[in-house]
Design a protein around this motif. Sequence first.
Motif, short mmCIF file in Angstrom:
data_model
loop_
_atom_site.label_atom_id
_atom_site.label_comp_id
_atom_site.label_asym_id
_atom_site.label_seq_id
_atom_site.Cartn_x
_atom_site.Cartn_y
_atom_site.Cartn_z
N ALA A 35 143.27 76.90 -28.42
CA ALA A 35 142.98 76.34 -27.10
C ALA A 35 141.75 75.44 -27.16
O ALA A 35 141.72 74.38 -26.54
CB ALA A 35 142.76 77.47 -26.08
N ALA A 36 140.75 75.84 -27.93
CA ALA A 36 139.52 75.05 -28.04
C ALA A 36 139.79 73.69 -28.66
O ALA A 36 139.17 72.69 -28.28
CB ALA A 36 138.49 75.81 -28.86
N MET A 37 140.72 73.61 -29.58
CA MET A 37 141.04 72.34 -30.24
C MET A 37 141.65 71.33 -29.26
O MET A 37 141.56 70.13 -29.49
CB MET A 37 141.99 72.56 -31.42
CG MET A 37 141.39 73.37 -32.55
SD MET A 37 139.92 72.63 -33.27
CE MET A 37 140.63 71.22 -34.07
N ASP A 38 142.26 71.82 -28.19
CA ASP A 38 142.89 70.95 -27.20
C ASP A 38 141.92 70.44 -26.14
O ASP A 38 142.29 69.60 -25.33
CB ASP A 38 144.05 71.67 -26.52
CG ASP A 38 145.21 71.93 -27.46
OD1 ASP A 38 145.34 71.17 -28.45
OD2 ASP A 38 145.98 72.87 -27.21
N VAL A 39 140.71 70.95 -26.11
CA VAL A 39 139.74 70.57 -25.09
C VAL A 39 139.05 69.27 -25.48
O VAL A 39 138.33 69.21 -26.48
CB VAL A 39 138.70 71.70 -24.87
CG1 VAL A 39 137.60 71.25 -23.94
CG2 VAL A 39 139.38 72.95 -24.35
N LYS A 40 139.30 68.24 -24.69
CA LYS A 40 138.71 66.92 -24.96
C LYS A 40 137.95 66.38 -23.75
O LYS A 40 137.05 65.57 -23.91
CB LYS A 40 139.81 65.91 -25.30
CG LYS A 40 140.74 66.33 -26.42
CD LYS A 40 140.12 66.12 -27.77
CE LYS A 40 141.16 66.35 -28.86
NZ LYS A 40 140.90 67.44 -29.71
N THR A 41 138.33 66.82 -22.54
CA THR A 41 137.74 66.28 -21.31
C THR A 41 137.25 67.39 -20.41
O THR A 41 137.58 68.57 -20.61
CB THR A 41 138.78 65.44 -20.53
OG1 THR A 41 139.79 66.32 -20.04
CG2 THR A 41 139.38 64.33 -21.38
N VAL A 42 136.51 67.00 -19.39
CA VAL A 42 136.05 67.95 -18.38
C VAL A 42 137.26 68.59 -17.70
O VAL A 42 137.28 69.80 -17.47
CB VAL A 42 135.15 67.24 -17.34
CG1 VAL A 42 134.88 68.12 -16.15
CG2 VAL A 42 133.85 66.78 -18.00
N GLY A 43 138.30 67.82 -17.44
CA GLY A 43 139.51 68.35 -16.83
C GLY A 43 140.16 69.43 -17.67
O GLY A 43 140.72 70.41 -17.14
#
Length: 93
Positions: A68-76
């Motif tokens: 899940a952390a690898m998919d986090v790129k933006t505030v959204g």
Amino acid sequence: MNVPPGMSTAPSERAIADLIRRYAPHAEADIASGTRLREELGFESISLIELAFALELEFSLPPVSDEAAMDVKTVGDIVRLVEQGAPTGRAAT
């Protein structure tokens, strides 16, 4: 807790954005759903880990999985994780 119909107990986007701003190396940047964590707010590996711990503590979330952390790129992306209760990506046992 009784919640009126149509009301949510999830943290508000503003509360999440405020926490992100506190940990952002470039906090002067505007924070919106599409704001990129690394490129616009200056987050690097260590500061992202600090932010993850702060989110877990502030919003009583379970740890975020590596997937899940690898998919986090933006505030959204962070807002969605928090609103979903930060899924761990592990199969239920």
